[in-house]
Design a protein around this motif. Structure first.
Motif, PDB file in Angstrom:
ATOM      1  N   THR A 298       0.848  -1.201   0.000  1.00  0.00           N
ATOM      2  CA  THR A 298       0.000   0.000   0.000  1.00  0.00           C
ATOM      3  C   THR A 298       0.878   1.244   0.000  1.00  0.00           C
ATOM      4  OG1 THR A 298      -1.754  -1.130   1.218  1.00  0.00           O
ATOM      5  CG2 THR A 298      -1.800   1.275   1.241  1.00  0.00           C
ATOM      6  N   LEU A 299       0.545   2.169  -0.870  1.00  0.00           N
ATOM      7  CA  LEU A 299       1.242   3.465  -0.914  1.00  0.00           C
ATOM      8  C   LEU A 299       0.408   4.481  -0.146  1.00  0.00           C
ATOM      9  CD1 LEU A 299       2.790   5.177  -4.042  1.00  0.00           C
ATOM     10  CD2 LEU A 299       1.060   6.391  -2.709  1.00  0.00           C
ATOM     11  N   GLY A 300       1.055   5.248   0.736  1.00  0.00           N
ATOM     12  CA  GLY A 300       0.351   6.273   1.502  1.00  0.00           C
ATOM     13  C   GLY A 300       0.973   7.638   1.299  1.00  0.00           C
ATOM     14  N   ILE A 301       0.137   8.639   1.081  1.00  0.00           N
ATOM     15  CA  ILE A 301       0.633  10.007   0.941  1.00  0.00           C
ATOM     16  C   ILE A 301      -0.403  10.987   1.490  1.00  0.00           C
ATOM     17  CG2 ILE A 301      -0.197  10.196  -1.457  1.00  0.00           C
ATOM     18  CD1 ILE A 301       2.300  12.034  -1.938  1.00  0.00           C
ATOM     19  N   ARG A 302       0.048  11.956   2.265  1.00  0.00           N
ATOM     20  CA  ARG A 302      -0.840  12.978   2.819  1.00  0.00           C
ATOM     21  C   ARG A 302      -1.395  13.886   1.716  1.00  0.00           C
ATOM     22  NH1 ARG A 302      -2.370  11.941   7.985  1.00  0.00           N
ATOM     23  NH2 ARG A 302      -0.631  11.264   9.300  1.00  0.00           N
ATOM     24  N   PRO A 303      -2.646  14.343   1.848  1.00  0.00           N
ATOM     25  CA  PRO A 303      -3.197  15.306   0.883  1.00  0.00           C
ATOM     26  C   PRO A 303      -2.338  16.563   0.753  1.00  0.00           C
ATOM     27  CG  PRO A 303      -4.947  14.400   2.233  1.00  0.00           C
ATOM     28  CD  PRO A 303      -3.657  13.915   2.835  1.00  0.00           C
ATOM     29  N   GLU A 304      -1.655  16.923   1.850  1.00  0.00           N
ATOM     30  CA  GLU A 304      -0.791  18.108   1.833  1.00  0.00           C
ATOM     31  C   GLU A 304       0.371  17.960   0.851  1.00  0.00           C
ATOM     32  OE1 GLU A 304      -2.922  18.140   5.738  1.00  0.00           O
ATOM     33  OE2 GLU A 304      -1.983  16.622   4.469  1.00  0.00           O
ATOM     34  N   CYS A 373       4.860   7.180   1.952  1.00  0.00           N
ATOM     35  CA  CYS A 373       5.122   6.056   2.857  1.00  0.00           C
ATOM     36  C   CYS A 373       4.614   4.774   2.206  1.00  0.00           C
ATOM     37  CB  CYS A 373       4.414   6.266   4.200  1.00  0.00           C
ATOM     38  SG  CYS A 373       4.971   7.735   5.102  1.00  0.00           S
ATOM     39  N   TYR A 374       5.206   3.652   2.604  1.00  0.00           N
ATOM     40  CA  TYR A 374       4.856   2.360   2.011  1.00  0.00           C
ATOM     41  C   TYR A 374       4.565   1.355   3.122  1.00  0.00           C
ATOM     42  CZ  TYR A 374       7.061   4.847  -1.817  1.00  0.00           C
ATOM     43  OH  TYR A 374       7.382   5.808  -2.749  1.00  0.00           O
ATOM     44  N   TYR A 375       3.486   0.582   2.936  1.00  0.00           N
ATOM     45  CA  TYR A 375       2.993  -0.291   4.001  1.00  0.00           C
ATOM     46  C   TYR A 375       2.762  -1.714   3.488  1.00  0.00           C
ATOM     47  CZ  TYR A 375       2.065   4.171   6.271  1.00  0.00           C
ATOM     48  OH  TYR A 375       2.197   5.416   6.822  1.00  0.00           O
ATOM     49  N   VAL A 376       3.117  -2.668   4.332  1.00  0.00           N
ATOM     50  CA  VAL A 376       2.795  -4.074   4.096  1.00  0.00           C
ATOM     51  C   VAL A 376       2.068  -4.575   5.328  1.00  0.00           C
ATOM     52  CG1 VAL A 376       3.721  -6.397   3.770  1.00  0.00           C
ATOM     53  CG2 VAL A 376       4.742  -4.471   2.554  1.00  0.00           C
ATOM     54  N   ASN A 377       0.890  -5.179   5.121  1.00  0.00           N
ATOM     55  CA  ASN A 377       0.063  -5.638   6.242  1.00  0.00           C
ATOM     56  C   ASN A 377      -0.176  -4.517   7.262  1.00  0.00           C
ATOM     57  OD1 ASN A 377      -0.117  -8.256   5.162  1.00  0.00           O
ATOM     58  ND2 ASN A 377       1.824  -8.831   6.129  1.00  0.00           N
TER      59      ASN A 377
END
Length: 382
Positions: A298-304, A373-377
């Motif tokens: 999963t890729l995560g990024i803030r709206p900012e 940011c990058y997430y696994v589980n």
């Protein structure tokens, strides 16, 4: 002004750095039901953490996440079903709140309506045999901090709910010999316009008195503006402990990314593929070689940190704008990216000074950068 109120206001506040705070160490779990077998049976899953001397901490999370249970275990109102806790290396697991020397402020005011404000504040000190002169000095100091010097001679029964809760706060702060002061959502009954003033006061009081403070709240603004360290909790688990900046910039769990921020972090399904990564149906150069071999993540990024990019820019994906909201200090744009199984909504906070796209317009949005940011589980990977 009454004679009593004038007399209390004449007392000069004395500042004193505390020397008897406690370092609180926890290694425990708790279930209210006997013989817990599954994670769902626990109010608190196994956790190990330390509250340092003189620190200001917040336990932050939604209702039912275990934060009040944790607070009540620290105070001694609840005994953990597994493990224990210590104050300065001394096992206090089976000790009462009185034996632990804890002060606790609850969600609703706990005061004596028939007493004056001054008598309410003085009661915990007089009950412990503190000399009268020191009681006067201490009550005057705490009342001044809470902006209640002019109300010291008034009966508590005649005060508004927010003033009564300020008395309750003062009763928790007035003792100098406590190991810690615990707050269980103490601003619930306070008028919203006064909450920011009390948050500022609590921060000032912590700075001046060096008390160990642990504050339970579901309000991220309260937690992030008051505490030096925030413990984010969900489903009985403490998923991250950190400063406001750490929680915002590098959430270690997807729950933290979603819960902290307004709006929360964007999450996009991604996968590694032949040296690249696929995000929203588009192949992008992998910013880190290890990502290309991860499989699904999963890729995560803030709206900012989402920005409008030139067409086909590396690290950007195309999206159709579905909503454009003028929030005042910024615009919040929502776009649909990807299609089919990879379709997601992506939000971006844009400055009013820049060109704002219209609903139905296709734009390119940058999603891979220094703040991604990058997430696994659900867990952050390095």
């Amino acid at each position: 002004m009454s004679v009593a109120s004038y007399w209390w206001r004449r007392q000069k506040p004395i500042r004193r750095v505390r020397t008897d705070m406690a370092r609180i160490e926890l290694d425990l779990a708790h279930a209210y039901a006997p013989n817990p077998q599954r994670d769902e049976d626990y109010a608190l899953l196994p956790l190990k953490m330390t509250f340092e001397d003189g620190g200001a901490y917040a336990l932050l999370g939604p209702s039912g996440c275990g934060k009040t249970t944790l607070l009540n275990i620290v105070s001694g109102l609840v005994t953990p079903s597994q493990g224990g806790l210590s104050f300065d290396g001394r096992d206090v697991t089976r000790l009462s709140p009185q034996q632990r020397n804890i002060a606790q402020v609850f969600q609703f005011p706990v005061i004596y309506d028939t007493m004056t404000v001054a008598e309410n504040l003085a009661f915990p000190l007089r009950n412990r045999g503190v000399p009268a002169d020191r009681v006067k000095q201490r009550v005057g100091q705490v009342a001044e901090m809470l902006d209640m010097s002019g109300q010291l001679g008034m009966r508590a029964a005649g005060l508004a709910a927010d003033a009564k809760q300020k008395i309750s706060l003062g009763r928790g702060l007035v003792r100098e010999d406590v190991s810690a002061v615990l707050f269980d959502e103490p601003l619930t009954v306070i008028d919203p316009h006064l909450k920011w003033q009390l948050r500022r006061k609590l921060k000032q009081i912590h700075h001046e008195l060096k008390l160990t403070l642990i504050y339970v709240t579901h309000d991220q603004v309260e937690a992030l503006t008051f505490a030096q360290q925030v413990v984010v909790m969900t489903r009985g688990r403490a998923v991250q402990i950190g400063t406001a900046s750490e929680l915002f910039e590098r959430p270690s769990h997807t729950f933290v990314g979603n819960f902290i921020g307004s709006p929360g972090m964007n999450f996009l399904a991604a996968r590694g593929a032949a040296g690249d990564i696929e995000v929203a149906g588009r192949m992008l150069a992998a910013p880190k070689a290890a990502l290309s071999s991860l499989g699904n993540f999963t890729l995560g990024i803030r709206p900012e940190y989402v920005r409008i990019a030139p067409p086909s820019e590396a690290g950007a994906v195309p999206g159709m704008v579905t909503q454009a909201q003028d929030i005042g200090t910024y615009w919040l744009i929502t776009a649909r990216v990807g299609s089919g199984a990879s379709e997601s909504l992506l939000r971006a906070r844009l400055s009013p000074e820049q060109s704002i796209p219209h609903v139905g317009e296709t734009v390119w949005l940058s999603v891979v950068g220094a703040h991604t940011c990058y997430y696994v589980n659900e867990e952050l990977i390095a």
